[in-house]
Design a protein around this motif. Structure first.
Motif, PDB file in Angstrom:
ATOM      1  N   LYS A 363       0.832  -1.212   0.000  1.00 45.26           N
ATOM      2  CA  LYS A 363       0.000   0.000   0.000  1.00 45.26           C
ATOM      3  C   LYS A 363       0.865   1.261   0.000  1.00 45.26           C
ATOM      4  O   LYS A 363       0.532   2.241  -0.676  1.00 45.26           O
ATOM      5  N   PHE A 364       1.966   1.241   0.748  1.00 46.66           N
ATOM      6  CA  PHE A 364       2.870   2.390   0.726  1.00 46.66           C
ATOM      7  C   PHE A 364       3.565   2.502  -0.630  1.00 46.66           C
ATOM      8  O   PHE A 364       3.753   3.610  -1.147  1.00 46.66           O
ATOM      9  N   VAL A 365       3.941   1.363  -1.194  1.00 46.14           N
ATOM     10  CA  VAL A 365       4.556   1.386  -2.524  1.00 46.14           C
ATOM     11  C   VAL A 365       3.570   1.950  -3.546  1.00 46.14           C
ATOM     12  O   VAL A 365       3.925   2.772  -4.402  1.00 46.14           O
ATOM     13  N   GLU A 366       2.312   1.531  -3.460  1.00 47.14           N
ATOM     14  CA  GLU A 366       1.287   2.035  -4.380  1.00 47.14           C
ATOM     15  C   GLU A 366       1.076   3.541  -4.177  1.00 47.14           C
ATOM     16  O   GLU A 366       0.949   4.294  -5.149  1.00 47.14           O
ATOM     17  N   ALA A 367       1.067   3.974  -2.914  1.00 50.09           N
ATOM     18  CA  ALA A 367       0.894   5.404  -2.625  1.00 50.09           C
ATOM     19  C   ALA A 367       2.078   6.216  -3.114  1.00 50.09           C
ATOM     20  O   ALA A 367       1.955   7.434  -3.323  1.00 50.09           O
ATOM     21  N   GLY A 368       3.223   5.541  -3.300  1.00 52.60           N
ATOM     22  CA  GLY A 368       4.424   6.239  -3.754  1.00 52.60           C
ATOM     23  C   GLY A 368       4.714   6.069  -5.229  1.00 52.60           C
ATOM     24  O   GLY A 368       5.774   6.485  -5.698  1.00 52.60           O
ATOM     25  N   LYS A 369       3.784   5.482  -5.979  1.00 52.87           N
ATOM     26  CA  LYS A 369       4.010   5.269  -7.415  1.00 52.87           C
ATOM     27  C   LYS A 369       4.262   6.582  -8.149  1.00 52.87           C
ATOM     28  O   LYS A 369       4.994   6.629  -9.128  1.00 52.87           O
ATOM     29  N   ASN A 370       3.614   7.625  -7.667  1.00 56.88           N
ATOM     30  CA  ASN A 370       3.734   8.929  -8.304  1.00 56.88           C
ATOM     31  C   ASN A 370       4.793   9.797  -7.626  1.00 56.88           C
ATOM     32  O   ASN A 370       4.944  10.978  -7.950  1.00 56.88           O
ATOM     33  N   ALA A 371       5.533   9.215  -6.675  1.00 62.02           N
ATOM     34  CA  ALA A 371       6.504   9.998  -5.894  1.00 62.02           C
ATOM     35  C   ALA A 371       7.684  10.428  -6.750  1.00 62.02           C
ATOM     36  O   ALA A 371       8.055   9.749  -7.717  1.00 62.02           O
ATOM     37  N   VAL A 372       8.266  11.545  -6.387  1.00 63.97           N
ATOM     38  CA  VAL A 372       9.473  12.043  -7.057  1.00 63.97           C
ATOM     39  C   VAL A 372      10.622  12.031  -6.059  1.00 63.97           C
ATOM     40  O   VAL A 372      10.440  12.351  -4.891  1.00 63.97           O
ATOM     41  N   PRO A 373      11.823  11.623  -6.491  1.00 59.60           N
ATOM     42  CA  PRO A 373      12.948  11.593  -5.547  1.00 59.60           C
ATOM     43  C   PRO A 373      13.219  12.973  -4.949  1.00 59.60           C
ATOM     44  O   PRO A 373      13.163  13.987  -5.649  1.00 59.60           O
ATOM     45  N   LEU A 374      13.452  12.996  -3.674  1.00 60.38           N
ATOM     46  CA  LEU A 374      13.882  14.239  -3.031  1.00 60.38           C
ATOM     47  C   LEU A 374      15.092  14.790  -3.769  1.00 60.38           C
ATOM     48  O   LEU A 374      16.031  14.040  -4.052  1.00 60.38           O
ATOM     49  N   PRO A 375      15.104  16.076  -4.115  1.00 58.79           N
ATOM     50  CA  PRO A 375      16.289  16.625  -4.778  1.00 58.79           C
ATOM     51  C   PRO A 375      17.538  16.436  -3.924  1.00 58.79           C
ATOM     52  O   PRO A 375      17.559  16.812  -2.749  1.00 58.79           O
ATOM     53  N   ALA A 376      18.563  15.832  -4.509  1.00 57.81           N
ATOM     54  CA  ALA A 376      19.814  15.589  -3.782  1.00 57.81           C
ATOM     55  C   ALA A 376      20.876  16.624  -4.118  1.00 57.81           C
ATOM     56  O   ALA A 376      22.010  16.507  -3.657  1.00 57.81           O
TER      57      ALA A 376
END
Length: 417
Positions: A363-376
Protein backbone atom coordinates in the motif's frame (compact mmCIF):
# COMPACT_ATOMS: atom_id res chain seq x y z
CA UNK A 1 42.89 9.44 12.05
CA UNK A 2 43.97 9.32 8.40
CA UNK A 3 46.79 6.78 8.79
CA UNK A 4 45.92 3.37 7.36
CA UNK A 5 47.67 0.03 7.57
CA UNK A 6 49.63 -0.91 4.47
CA UNK A 7 47.48 -3.97 3.88
CA UNK A 8 44.28 -1.94 3.78
CA UNK A 9 45.83 0.71 1.52
CA UNK A 10 46.89 -2.01 -0.89
CA UNK A 11 43.47 -3.64 -0.78
CA UNK A 12 41.80 -0.32 -1.47
CA UNK A 13 44.12 0.49 -4.35
CA UNK A 14 43.46 -2.87 -5.93
CA UNK A 15 39.71 -2.51 -5.40
CA UNK A 16 39.56 0.91 -7.01
CA UNK A 17 41.78 -0.19 -9.87
CA UNK A 18 39.56 -3.16 -10.54
CA UNK A 19 36.29 -1.25 -10.25
CA UNK A 20 37.45 1.91 -11.99
CA UNK A 21 35.94 5.30 -11.36
CA UNK A 22 32.52 4.27 -12.62
CA UNK A 23 30.07 3.12 -9.99
CA UNK A 24 28.25 0.94 -12.49
CA UNK A 25 31.22 -1.24 -13.38
CA UNK A 26 31.53 -4.20 -15.65
CA UNK A 27 29.00 -6.99 -14.95
CA UNK A 28 31.92 -9.41 -14.71
CA UNK A 29 33.97 -7.21 -12.36
CA UNK A 30 33.63 -8.10 -8.68
CA UNK A 31 33.09 -5.34 -6.17
CA UNK A 32 35.98 -4.21 -4.00
CA UNK A 33 37.49 -7.08 -2.08
CA UNK A 34 38.78 -6.91 1.46
CA UNK A 35 40.85 -9.91 2.50
CA UNK A 36 39.95 -11.82 5.62
CA UNK A 37 42.27 -11.00 8.45
CA UNK A 38 43.02 -7.51 7.12
CA UNK A 39 42.93 -6.20 10.67
CA UNK A 40 41.90 -2.79 11.90
CA UNK A 41 38.51 -1.45 12.89
CA UNK A 42 35.38 -0.63 10.89
CA UNK A 43 33.16 2.07 12.38
CA UNK A 44 29.53 2.38 11.28
CA UNK A 45 27.20 5.25 12.19
CA UNK A 46 23.40 5.08 12.05
CA UNK A 47 20.40 6.30 13.97
CA UNK A 48 19.19 4.44 17.06
CA UNK A 49 16.92 1.89 15.34
CA UNK A 50 19.27 1.06 12.49
CA UNK A 51 22.28 0.82 14.78
CA UNK A 52 20.51 -1.78 16.91
CA UNK A 53 19.46 -3.80 13.85
CA UNK A 54 22.93 -3.65 12.34
CA UNK A 55 24.91 -4.79 15.36
CA UNK A 56 24.57 -8.61 15.05
CA UNK A 57 25.34 -8.45 11.33
CA UNK A 58 28.27 -6.13 11.90
CA UNK A 59 29.64 -8.53 14.52
CA UNK A 60 29.36 -11.41 12.05
CA UNK A 61 31.07 -9.37 9.33
CA UNK A 62 33.89 -8.56 11.76
CA UNK A 63 34.42 -12.23 12.62
CA UNK A 64 34.48 -13.23 8.95
CA UNK A 65 36.97 -10.52 8.02
CA UNK A 66 39.19 -10.52 11.09
CA UNK A 67 38.33 -6.95 12.09
CA UNK A 68 36.64 -5.17 14.95
CA UNK A 69 33.36 -3.57 13.95
CA UNK A 70 31.79 -0.81 16.03
CA UNK A 71 28.22 0.32 15.38
CA UNK A 72 27.57 3.71 16.94
CA UNK A 73 24.15 5.34 17.28
CA UNK A 74 23.88 9.02 16.36
CA UNK A 75 20.54 10.15 17.74
CA UNK A 76 20.12 13.50 16.00
CA UNK A 77 21.64 15.85 13.42
CA UNK A 78 23.23 12.85 11.71
CA UNK A 79 24.21 14.61 8.48
CA UNK A 80 25.74 17.66 10.15
CA UNK A 81 27.55 15.49 12.68
CA UNK A 82 28.94 13.30 9.91
CA UNK A 83 30.18 16.22 7.78
CA UNK A 84 31.81 17.91 10.77
CA UNK A 85 33.47 14.69 11.92
CA UNK A 86 34.65 13.96 8.37
CA UNK A 87 36.30 17.37 8.11
CA UNK A 88 37.99 16.79 11.46
CA UNK A 89 39.17 13.30 10.53
CA UNK A 90 37.14 11.70 13.32
CA UNK A 91 34.22 10.27 11.34
CA UNK A 92 33.13 6.68 10.67
CA UNK A 93 33.95 4.37 7.76
CA UNK A 94 30.28 3.79 6.89
CA UNK A 95 27.35 6.16 7.34
CA UNK A 96 23.66 5.29 7.11
CA UNK A 97 21.34 8.08 6.04
CA UNK A 98 18.91 9.60 3.55
CA UNK A 99 19.70 9.89 -0.16
CA UNK A 100 19.03 13.64 -0.30
CA UNK A 101 22.22 14.16 1.72
CA UNK A 102 24.28 13.13 -1.30
CA UNK A 103 24.83 16.50 -2.97
CA UNK A 104 25.95 18.10 0.26
CA UNK A 105 28.16 15.13 1.19
CA UNK A 106 29.83 15.08 -2.23
CA UNK A 107 30.33 18.84 -2.15
CA UNK A 108 32.02 18.48 1.24
CA UNK A 109 34.19 15.56 0.08
CA UNK A 110 32.62 13.32 2.71
CA UNK A 111 31.69 10.23 0.66
CA UNK A 112 33.11 8.08 -2.15
CA UNK A 113 31.16 6.40 -4.98
CA UNK A 114 30.20 2.83 -4.18
CA UNK A 115 31.38 -0.04 -6.35
CA UNK A 116 28.14 -1.90 -7.12
CA UNK A 117 28.27 -4.28 -10.06
CA UNK A 118 25.64 -4.11 -12.79
CA UNK A 119 24.21 -7.39 -11.50
CA UNK A 120 23.87 -6.00 -7.97
CA UNK A 121 22.15 -2.88 -9.28
CA UNK A 122 19.66 -5.02 -11.19
CA UNK A 123 18.59 -6.60 -7.90
CA UNK A 124 17.57 -3.20 -6.50
CA UNK A 125 14.49 -1.09 -7.20
CA UNK A 126 15.35 1.17 -10.18
CA UNK A 127 13.86 4.33 -8.63
CA UNK A 128 16.07 3.85 -5.57
CA UNK A 129 19.22 3.43 -7.68
CA UNK A 130 18.29 6.58 -9.59
CA UNK A 131 17.84 8.49 -6.33
CA UNK A 132 21.38 7.65 -5.14
CA UNK A 133 22.94 8.53 -8.50
CA UNK A 134 24.58 11.96 -8.59
CA UNK A 135 26.60 13.41 -11.46
CA UNK A 136 26.47 10.04 -13.18
CA UNK A 137 27.89 8.04 -10.25
CA UNK A 138 26.21 5.87 -7.62
CA UNK A 139 27.11 7.25 -4.20
CA UNK A 140 25.08 5.04 -1.91
CA UNK A 141 23.80 1.49 -1.52
CA UNK A 142 20.04 1.95 -1.07
CA UNK A 143 18.19 -0.41 1.23
CA UNK A 144 14.71 1.06 1.88
CA UNK A 145 12.30 3.58 0.45
CA UNK A 146 9.83 5.83 2.17
CA UNK A 147 7.07 8.14 1.06
CA UNK A 148 4.05 9.80 2.54
CA UNK A 149 0.59 8.28 2.26
CA UNK A 150 -2.82 8.90 3.75
CA UNK A 151 -3.41 6.73 6.81
CA UNK A 152 -7.14 6.61 7.53
CA UNK A 153 -9.11 5.62 10.62
CA UNK A 154 -11.58 3.30 8.90
CA UNK A 155 -14.02 3.36 11.81
CA UNK A 156 -14.45 7.10 11.29
CA UNK A 157 -13.88 7.24 7.53
CA UNK A 158 -14.58 3.91 5.79
CA UNK A 159 -13.88 5.18 2.27
CA UNK A 160 -10.66 6.68 0.90
CA UNK A 161 -11.26 10.28 -0.27
CA UNK A 162 -10.84 10.88 -4.00
CA UNK A 163 -9.82 14.52 -3.54
CA UNK A 164 -8.66 16.83 -0.78
CA UNK A 165 -12.04 18.54 -0.98
CA UNK A 166 -13.75 15.18 -0.29
CA UNK A 167 -11.48 14.64 2.69
CA UNK A 168 -12.28 18.05 4.16
CA UNK A 169 -16.03 17.58 3.65
CA UNK A 170 -16.04 14.22 5.43
CA UNK A 171 -13.79 15.53 8.21
CA UNK A 172 -16.09 18.50 8.81
CA UNK A 173 -19.07 16.16 9.22
CA UNK A 174 -17.09 14.12 11.75
CA UNK A 175 -16.18 17.26 13.66
CA UNK A 176 -19.71 18.62 13.69
CA UNK A 177 -20.89 15.23 14.95
CA UNK A 178 -18.24 15.39 17.69
CA UNK A 179 -16.58 12.22 16.43
CA UNK A 180 -13.31 14.04 15.80
CA UNK A 181 -11.81 17.37 16.84
CA UNK A 182 -9.31 17.87 14.00
CA UNK A 183 -9.90 17.70 10.26
CA UNK A 184 -6.46 16.47 9.25
CA UNK A 185 -3.28 15.43 11.01
CA UNK A 186 -0.62 16.82 8.66
CA UNK A 187 2.28 18.28 10.56
CA UNK A 188 3.02 21.98 10.04
CA UNK A 189 4.27 23.48 13.30
CA UNK A 190 5.44 27.03 13.87
CA UNK A 191 8.35 26.61 11.45
CA UNK A 192 6.46 24.71 8.76
CA UNK A 193 7.29 21.39 7.14
CA UNK A 194 8.15 21.44 3.44
CA UNK A 195 8.33 17.64 3.22
CA UNK A 196 4.77 17.10 4.41
CA UNK A 197 3.43 20.09 2.45
CA UNK A 198 4.92 18.95 -0.84
CA UNK A 199 2.14 16.54 -2.00
CA UNK A 200 -0.42 19.36 -1.83
CA UNK A 201 2.02 21.90 -3.27
CA UNK A 202 2.76 19.64 -6.24
CA UNK A 203 -0.91 18.77 -6.83
CA UNK A 204 -1.75 22.45 -7.18
CA UNK A 205 1.08 22.95 -9.71
CA UNK A 206 3.91 24.24 -7.53
CA UNK A 207 7.52 23.17 -7.97
CA UNK A 208 10.86 23.67 -6.22
CA UNK A 209 13.36 23.16 -9.06
CA UNK A 210 12.79 22.54 -12.74
CA UNK A 211 14.45 19.61 -14.48
CA UNK A 212 17.02 19.47 -17.27
CA UNK A 213 16.62 17.39 -20.43
CA UNK A 214 18.26 14.40 -18.74
CA UNK A 215 15.81 14.54 -15.83
CA UNK A 216 18.25 15.98 -13.28
CA UNK A 217 17.13 18.90 -11.15
CA UNK A 218 18.15 22.29 -12.55
CA UNK A 219 19.50 24.54 -9.80
CA UNK A 220 19.06 27.56 -12.08
CA UNK A 221 15.29 27.06 -12.35
CA UNK A 222 13.99 27.92 -8.89
CA UNK A 223 10.21 27.63 -9.00
CA UNK A 224 9.23 28.82 -5.54
CA UNK A 225 8.09 32.34 -6.46
CA UNK A 226 6.76 31.41 -9.91
CA UNK A 227 3.05 32.06 -10.59
CA UNK A 228 2.12 28.37 -10.43
CA UNK A 229 3.75 28.00 -7.01
CA UNK A 230 2.00 31.10 -5.69
CA UNK A 231 -1.28 29.69 -6.99
CA UNK A 232 -0.51 26.42 -5.17
CA UNK A 233 0.01 28.29 -1.92
CA UNK A 234 -3.34 30.03 -2.43
CA UNK A 235 -4.94 26.59 -2.23
CA UNK A 236 -2.84 25.72 0.82
CA UNK A 237 -3.92 28.98 2.47
CA UNK A 238 -7.57 28.05 1.81
CA UNK A 239 -6.97 24.86 3.81
CA UNK A 240 -5.31 26.83 6.63
CA UNK A 241 -6.35 28.58 9.79
CA UNK A 242 -8.17 31.43 8.00
CA UNK A 243 -9.88 28.94 5.69
CA UNK A 244 -11.15 25.40 6.26
CA UNK A 245 -8.85 24.77 9.23
CA UNK A 246 -7.58 21.45 7.87
CA UNK A 247 -3.98 22.70 8.12
CA UNK A 248 -2.96 24.13 11.48
CA UNK A 249 0.34 25.18 13.02
CA UNK A 250 -0.71 23.43 16.23
CA UNK A 251 -0.31 20.08 14.43
CA UNK A 252 3.41 19.37 14.75
CA UNK A 253 6.02 16.67 14.29
CA UNK A 254 5.63 15.88 17.99
CA UNK A 255 1.84 15.45 18.07
CA UNK A 256 0.53 14.64 14.57
CA UNK A 257 0.72 10.85 14.96
CA UNK A 258 -0.39 10.95 18.60
CA UNK A 259 -3.43 13.06 17.71
CA UNK A 260 -4.43 10.46 15.13
CA UNK A 261 -3.83 7.46 17.40
CA UNK A 262 -5.92 9.16 20.09
CA UNK A 263 -8.85 9.16 17.66
CA UNK A 264 -9.01 12.94 17.42
CA UNK A 265 -8.79 12.99 13.62
CA UNK A 266 -9.69 10.51 10.92
CA UNK A 267 -6.83 11.27 8.53
CA UNK A 268 -3.07 11.26 9.00
CA UNK A 269 -0.52 12.15 6.34
CA UNK A 270 2.63 10.30 7.33
CA UNK A 271 5.04 7.55 6.32
CA UNK A 272 5.81 3.93 7.25
CA UNK A 273 7.38 5.09 10.51
CA UNK A 274 3.88 5.93 11.83
CA UNK A 275 2.45 2.44 11.44
CA UNK A 276 4.01 0.99 14.59
CA UNK A 277 2.27 3.60 16.78
CA UNK A 278 -1.02 3.18 14.89
CA UNK A 279 -0.94 -0.57 15.49
CA UNK A 280 -0.09 -0.12 19.17
CA UNK A 281 -3.14 2.11 19.53
CA UNK A 282 -5.27 -0.64 17.95
CA UNK A 283 -6.72 1.80 15.45
CA UNK A 284 -8.56 0.18 12.53
CA UNK A 285 -6.76 1.74 9.58
CA UNK A 286 -6.07 1.65 5.89
CA UNK A 287 -3.44 3.28 3.67
CA UNK A 288 -4.01 5.06 0.38
CA UNK A 289 -2.57 7.83 -1.77
CA UNK A 290 -2.52 11.38 -0.47
CA UNK A 291 -5.44 12.94 -2.39
CA UNK A 292 -4.83 15.91 -4.63
CA UNK A 293 -7.09 18.88 -5.25
CA UNK A 294 -10.16 18.45 -7.44
CA UNK A 295 -9.40 19.15 -11.07
CA UNK A 296 -5.67 19.45 -10.36
CA UNK A 297 -2.67 17.17 -10.75
CA UNK A 298 -2.29 14.04 -8.60
CA UNK A 299 -0.46 14.74 -5.35
CA UNK A 300 3.21 13.78 -5.60
CA UNK A 301 4.94 12.94 -2.34
CA UNK A 302 8.70 12.90 -2.16
CA UNK A 303 10.46 9.56 -2.46
CA UNK A 304 13.11 9.16 0.19
CA UNK A 305 15.72 6.42 0.02
CA UNK A 306 17.68 5.22 3.03
CA UNK A 307 21.25 4.33 2.03
CA UNK A 308 24.67 3.21 3.17
CA UNK A 309 27.60 5.50 2.36
CA UNK A 310 31.36 4.92 2.28
CA UNK A 311 33.14 7.74 4.08
CA UNK A 312 35.79 9.37 1.89
CA UNK A 313 38.03 9.98 4.90
CA UNK A 314 37.38 6.72 6.70
CA UNK A 315 40.32 4.68 7.96
CA UNK A 316 39.24 1.39 6.42
CA UNK A 317 37.71 2.21 3.05
CA UNK A 318 38.32 -1.18 1.42
CA UNK A 319 36.41 -2.94 4.18
CA UNK A 320 33.74 -0.25 4.04
CA UNK A 321 33.24 -0.93 0.32
CA UNK A 322 33.09 -4.66 1.01
CA UNK A 323 30.49 -4.18 3.75
CA UNK A 324 28.14 -1.90 1.80
CA UNK A 325 28.35 -3.66 -1.56
CA UNK A 326 28.49 -7.34 -0.63
CA UNK A 327 26.92 -7.46 2.83
CA UNK A 328 24.23 -4.79 2.78
CA UNK A 329 22.90 -6.31 -0.46
CA UNK A 330 22.06 -9.64 1.22
CA UNK A 331 18.39 -10.43 1.95
CA UNK A 332 19.14 -11.34 5.58
CA UNK A 333 20.42 -7.87 6.47
CA UNK A 334 17.74 -6.10 4.40
CA UNK A 335 14.99 -8.05 6.20
CA UNK A 336 16.52 -7.26 9.61
CA UNK A 337 16.52 -3.55 8.79
CA UNK A 338 12.92 -3.82 7.65
CA UNK A 339 11.98 -5.53 10.91
CA UNK A 340 13.64 -2.72 12.87
CA UNK A 341 11.51 -0.18 11.03
CA UNK A 342 8.99 -1.34 8.41
CA UNK A 343 9.97 0.60 5.29
CA UNK A 344 9.74 -1.14 1.88
CA UNK A 345 13.06 -2.88 1.14
CA UNK A 346 14.88 -1.82 -2.03
CA UNK A 347 16.41 -5.26 -2.51
CA UNK A 348 13.87 -7.17 -4.60
CA UNK A 349 14.65 -10.49 -2.91
CA UNK A 350 14.02 -8.96 0.53
CA UNK A 351 10.82 -7.21 -0.56
CA UNK A 352 9.47 -10.46 -2.00
CA UNK A 353 10.31 -12.20 1.27
CA UNK A 354 8.38 -9.83 3.56
CA UNK A 355 5.53 -8.47 1.47
CA UNK A 356 3.27 -11.47 2.03
CA UNK A 357 3.26 -10.96 5.78
CA UNK A 358 2.80 -7.19 5.62
CA UNK A 359 0.04 -5.84 3.34
CA UNK A 360 0.97 -2.28 4.36
CA UNK A 361 4.16 -2.52 2.32
CA UNK A 362 2.37 -2.81 -0.98
CA UNK A 363 0.00 0.00 0.00
CA UNK A 364 2.87 2.39 0.73
CA UNK A 365 4.56 1.39 -2.52
CA UNK A 366 1.29 2.03 -4.38
CA UNK A 367 0.89 5.40 -2.62
CA UNK A 368 4.42 6.24 -3.75
CA UNK A 369 4.01 5.27 -7.41
CA UNK A 370 3.73 8.93 -8.30
CA UNK A 371 6.50 10.00 -5.89
CA UNK A 372 9.47 12.04 -7.06
CA UNK A 373 12.95 11.59 -5.55
CA UNK A 374 13.88 14.24 -3.03
CA UNK A 375 16.29 16.62 -4.78
CA UNK A 376 19.81 15.59 -3.78
CA UNK A 377 21.49 18.66 -5.26
CA UNK A 378 23.43 20.75 -2.69
CA UNK A 379 21.18 23.75 -3.39
CA UNK A 380 18.25 21.91 -1.82
CA UNK A 381 19.78 22.56 1.60
CA UNK A 382 18.97 26.24 1.08
CA UNK A 383 15.31 25.50 0.35
CA UNK A 384 14.01 23.66 3.40
CA UNK A 385 13.98 26.38 6.03
CA UNK A 386 12.74 29.40 4.00
CA UNK A 387 10.12 27.34 2.16
CA UNK A 388 8.89 25.71 5.38
CA UNK A 389 8.59 29.05 7.14
CA UNK A 390 6.66 30.44 4.17
CA UNK A 391 4.29 27.49 4.41
CA UNK A 392 3.74 28.07 8.12
CA UNK A 393 3.05 31.76 7.54
CA UNK A 394 0.55 31.04 4.75
CA UNK A 395 -1.21 28.36 6.82
CA UNK A 396 -1.57 31.09 9.45
CA UNK A 397 -3.15 33.42 6.90
CA UNK A 398 -0.24 35.33 5.32
CA UNK A 399 -0.31 36.42 1.68
CA UNK A 400 1.21 33.63 -0.48
CA UNK A 401 2.91 35.94 -2.98
CA UNK A 402 4.59 37.98 -0.25
CA UNK A 403 5.71 34.89 1.69
CA UNK A 404 7.05 33.01 -1.33
CA UNK A 405 8.76 36.03 -2.88
CA UNK A 406 10.65 36.56 0.38
CA UNK A 407 11.50 32.86 0.61
CA UNK A 408 12.79 32.79 -2.98
CA UNK A 409 14.96 35.84 -2.33
CA UNK A 410 16.51 34.18 0.72
CA UNK A 411 17.06 30.89 -1.12
CA UNK A 412 18.59 32.57 -4.18
CA UNK A 413 20.93 34.58 -1.96
CA UNK A 414 22.10 31.45 -0.15
CA UNK A 415 22.62 29.54 -3.41
CA UNK A 416 24.72 32.32 -4.91
CA UNK A 417 26.82 32.92 -1.80
Amino acid sequence: MRIRTAGVVTALALALAAAGCSSGGDPETPSSAAPAGAGGKLVIWGDDKRAAALKPFADKFGQENGVTVEVQAISKDQQTTFVTASQQGSGPDVMVGAHDWIGNLVQNGAIDPVQLTAEQQQGLAPNAVKAVTFNGQVYGVPYATENLALIRNTKLAPEAPATMEDLVATAKKLRSGKKASELLCLQVGQNGDAYHAYPLFSSAGGYLFGTAANGDYDKNDLGIAKPESIAAFQKIRALGEKGDGALKRSITVENSIATFTAGKCAYLVSGPWAVTDVKKAKIAYDISVVPGFAGAKPAQPFLGVQSFYVAAKGKNKALAQEFVTNYVTTPELAVALYQAEPRPPVLTAAYDQVKGADPDLAKFVEAGKNAVPLPAIPEMASVWDPFSKAESAVVGGADPKTALTAAAKTISGQIKS
